[in-house]
Scaffold this motif. Structure first.
Motif, PDB file in Angstrom:
ATOM      1  N   ARG A 193     -27.717  54.548  81.468  1.00  0.00           N
ATOM      2  CA  ARG A 193     -27.362  53.480  80.525  1.00  0.00           C
ATOM      3  C   ARG A 193     -26.428  53.994  79.428  1.00  0.00           C
ATOM      4  NH1 ARG A 193     -33.152  53.435  78.696  1.00  0.00           N
ATOM      5  NH2 ARG A 193     -33.334  51.583  80.027  1.00  0.00           N
ATOM      6  N   LYS A 194     -26.190  55.297  79.394  1.00  0.00           N
ATOM      7  CA  LYS A 194     -25.188  55.836  78.487  1.00  0.00           C
ATOM      8  C   LYS A 194     -23.804  55.635  79.109  1.00  0.00           C
ATOM      9  CE  LYS A 194     -28.080  57.396  75.375  1.00  0.00           C
ATOM     10  NZ  LYS A 194     -28.138  56.782  74.034  1.00  0.00           N
ATOM     11  N   ARG A 195     -22.969  54.834  78.460  1.00  0.00           N
ATOM     12  CA  ARG A 195     -21.676  54.497  79.064  1.00  0.00           C
ATOM     13  C   ARG A 195     -20.763  55.720  79.214  1.00  0.00           C
ATOM     14  NH1 ARG A 195     -21.544  49.123  76.368  1.00  0.00           N
ATOM     15  NH2 ARG A 195     -22.119  47.644  77.998  1.00  0.00           N
ATOM     16  N   ALA A 196     -20.937  56.714  78.366  1.00  0.00           N
ATOM     17  CA  ALA A 196     -20.145  57.932  78.520  1.00  0.00           C
ATOM     18  C   ALA A 196     -20.401  58.575  79.878  1.00  0.00           C
ATOM     19  CB  ALA A 196     -20.475  58.923  77.402  1.00  0.00           C
ATOM     20  N   VAL A 197     -21.622  58.396  80.389  1.00  0.00           N
ATOM     21  CA  VAL A 197     -21.967  58.886  81.730  1.00  0.00           C
ATOM     22  C   VAL A 197     -21.518  57.875  82.786  1.00  0.00           C
ATOM     23  CG1 VAL A 197     -23.835  59.622  83.270  1.00  0.00           C
ATOM     24  CG2 VAL A 197     -23.942  60.152  80.822  1.00  0.00           C
ATOM     25  N   GLY A 198     -21.855  56.598  82.558  1.00  0.00           N
ATOM     26  CA  GLY A 198     -21.564  55.569  83.542  1.00  0.00           C
ATOM     27  C   GLY A 198     -20.102  55.411  83.866  1.00  0.00           C
ATOM     28  N   THR A 237     -21.271  64.345  69.495  1.00  0.00           N
ATOM     29  CA  THR A 237     -21.694  64.225  68.103  1.00  0.00           C
ATOM     30  C   THR A 237     -22.023  62.777  67.759  1.00  0.00           C
ATOM     31  OG1 THR A 237     -20.368  66.150  67.443  1.00  0.00           O
ATOM     32  CG2 THR A 237     -21.016  64.603  65.706  1.00  0.00           C
ATOM     33  N   THR A 238     -21.216  61.856  68.258  1.00  0.00           N
ATOM     34  CA  THR A 238     -21.466  60.433  68.004  1.00  0.00           C
ATOM     35  C   THR A 238     -22.820  60.015  68.551  1.00  0.00           C
ATOM     36  OG1 THR A 238     -19.096  59.971  68.110  1.00  0.00           O
ATOM     37  CG2 THR A 238     -20.577  58.090  68.344  1.00  0.00           C
ATOM     38  N   LEU A 289     -25.365  53.519  63.075  1.00  0.00           N
ATOM     39  CA  LEU A 289     -24.151  53.212  63.813  1.00  0.00           C
ATOM     40  C   LEU A 289     -23.758  51.749  63.633  1.00  0.00           C
ATOM     41  CD1 LEU A 289     -24.798  55.027  67.224  1.00  0.00           C
ATOM     42  CD2 LEU A 289     -23.094  55.669  65.504  1.00  0.00           C
ATOM     43  N   PRO A 290     -22.480  51.461  63.427  1.00  0.00           N
ATOM     44  CA  PRO A 290     -22.028  50.070  63.411  1.00  0.00           C
ATOM     45  C   PRO A 290     -22.338  49.415  64.760  1.00  0.00           C
ATOM     46  CG  PRO A 290     -20.319  51.559  62.593  1.00  0.00           C
ATOM     47  CD  PRO A 290     -21.390  52.415  63.196  1.00  0.00           C
ATOM     48  N   ARG A 291     -22.616  48.119  64.754  1.00  0.00           N
ATOM     49  CA  ARG A 291     -22.988  47.433  65.982  1.00  0.00           C
ATOM     50  C   ARG A 291     -21.964  47.610  67.105  1.00  0.00           C
ATOM     51  NH1 ARG A 291     -26.691  43.682  67.312  1.00  0.00           N
ATOM     52  NH2 ARG A 291     -27.335  43.509  65.126  1.00  0.00           N
ATOM     53  N   PRO A 292     -20.643  47.514  66.831  1.00  0.00           N
ATOM     54  CA  PRO A 292     -19.674  47.695  67.921  1.00  0.00           C
ATOM     55  C   PRO A 292     -19.766  49.073  68.576  1.00  0.00           C
ATOM     56  CG  PRO A 292     -18.629  46.649  66.041  1.00  0.00           C
ATOM     57  CD  PRO A 292     -19.967  47.114  65.577  1.00  0.00           C
ATOM     58  N   VAL A 293     -20.008  50.098  67.754  1.00  0.00           N
ATOM     59  CA  VAL A 293     -20.128  51.455  68.304  1.00  0.00           C
ATOM     60  C   VAL A 293     -21.399  51.570  69.138  1.00  0.00           C
ATOM     61  CG1 VAL A 293     -20.372  53.907  67.748  1.00  0.00           C
ATOM     62  CG2 VAL A 293     -18.815  52.461  66.411  1.00  0.00           C
ATOM     63  N   LYS A 294     -22.491  51.035  68.597  1.00  0.00           N
ATOM     64  CA  LYS A 294     -23.765  51.080  69.314  1.00  0.00           C
ATOM     65  C   LYS A 294     -23.651  50.370  70.660  1.00  0.00           C
ATOM     66  CE  LYS A 294     -27.164  50.147  66.666  1.00  0.00           C
ATOM     67  NZ  LYS A 294     -28.214  49.437  65.878  1.00  0.00           N
ATOM     68  N   THR A 295     -22.986  49.233  70.675  1.00  0.00           N
ATOM     69  CA  THR A 295     -22.800  48.469  71.909  1.00  0.00           C
ATOM     70  C   THR A 295     -21.927  49.232  72.897  1.00  0.00           C
ATOM     71  OG1 THR A 295     -23.009  46.390  70.693  1.00  0.00           O
ATOM     72  CG2 THR A 295     -21.972  46.289  72.867  1.00  0.00           C
TER      73      THR A 295
END
Length: 328
Positions: free
Chosen positions: A35-40, A271-272, A280-286
């Motif tokens: 579910r981590k988009r950096a992975v997906g 780091t993020t 985290l701002p909502r856009p970043v979290k999303t």
């Protein structure tokens, strides 16, 4: 009484539906990682690039796919099917598995020409060959593991073992016999590292060209800023995560500057992910969390737009299968 019984039955059915998390629990490692988009958004490209060094897998897929002319559409479809099994309820996952099973029945044949000493012409391949099924799972799991370590945080030993066992289960759902996979993560890692350094690896000329497109080393069409900078950083993450031998096989000229940018970008992403969610701002979290299916739709749309302009997403890759390309 009958009304009470009917109500009770309805409540029980609703409870069962609420508890239907599919084949994996919501707190399972496979869901936590995927579910981590950096992975997906990175594991699939990396798995395809590394997996192409297995000529039986590459040729079997290339000779059976209906998307030789639209490879990114195929990549997006595969990603959506995988996510249906990762995240879907049982009915959704079963639909994806049934669809994939029908496609896999067509993936059977033999190598039409030599692919290195270990893979002479006539070597058979099948989507349901136990070892090839395991190798598909292996490339997928290992890329998920590597990208999570790189872009989110390093897994603990226990988490790594749990993720491996989840992926073994995932492979079983797609038809891999359980005994085809090593029993635990240490045994898997020993096998996989040995395989990467073995003489089993071979890249066909087409696989090398396709892999260089997928890894972003070959860029077919120039992009304008800031898209160019974003895509360049993205592809450096894929290239930099590859084993050194794989980069050499593809002819990727990995310079010191590439390594520095790769380390800088991966550190920034990691780091993020360490920032507490509430800060985290909502856009970043999303952007950081959730299925990657929306991005897969964008990839398909971009390829369709190229086709309307009369452009191929991978120029120089013949859309015909081997027999058609080599017929008199």
């Amino acid at each position: 009484m009958r009304g009470s019984a009917a109500l009770s039955g309805e409540l029980n059915r609703e409870a069962e539906m609420a508890m239907d998390t599919g084949y994996f629990a919501d707190d399972s490692m496979i869901r936590r990682v995927m579910r981590k988009r950096a992975v997906g958004l990175t594991y699939g490209l990396r798995a395809l690039v590394i997996g192409a060094v297995n000529p039986l897998l590459y040729v079997g897929t290339a000779e059976s796919t209906e998307h030789r002319d639209t490879p990114y559409t195929r990549l997006a479809l595969t990603g959506k099917l995988f996510e249906a099994v990762f995240f879907g309820d049982k009915a959704e996952a079963d639909r994806a598995l049934e669809f994939t099973g029908k496609k896999h029945k067509k993936v059977v044949g033999v190598l039409p020409e030599d692919a290195g000493e270990k893979h002479p012409a006539g070597s058979p391949y099948s989507a349901y060959d136990p070892h090839l099924s395991f190798m598909t799972m292996a490339f997928t799991f290992e890329s998920s593991e590597v990208m999570y370590d790189l872009l989110v945080r390093r897994l603990t030993d226990g988490e790594r073992e749990d993720l491996y066992q989840d992926y073994v289960r995932w492979g079983e759902l797609f038809g891999m016999p359980r005994e085809a996979a090593p029993p635990d993560y240490p045994a898997f890692r020993k096998y996989f590292d040995g395989y990467i350094e073995s003489d089993e690896l071979y890249l066909t000329d087409e696989a090398r060209k396709v892999g260089n497109y997928l890894s972003g080393y070959t860029v077919p069409y120039p992009q304008r800023p800031p898209a160019q900078q974003v895509s360049s950083a993205y592809y450096l993450l894929v290239q930099g995560s590859l084993p050194e031998r794989i980069r050499r096989m593809y002819g990727i000229d990995w310079k010191r500057r590439d390594e520095l940018v790769y380390r800088s970008v991966s550190h920034a992403v990691r780091t993020t992910h360490q920032v507490p969610s509430v800060l985290l701002p909502r856009p970043v979290k999303t952007a950081l969390n959730g299925p990657s299916a929306p991005v897969y739709k964008l990839i398909t749309k971009q390829e369709q737009e190229l086709a309307r302009e009369g452009k191929r997403s991978m120029p120089g890759i013949d859309p015909r299968k081997w027999a058609e390309r080599n017929s008199a």
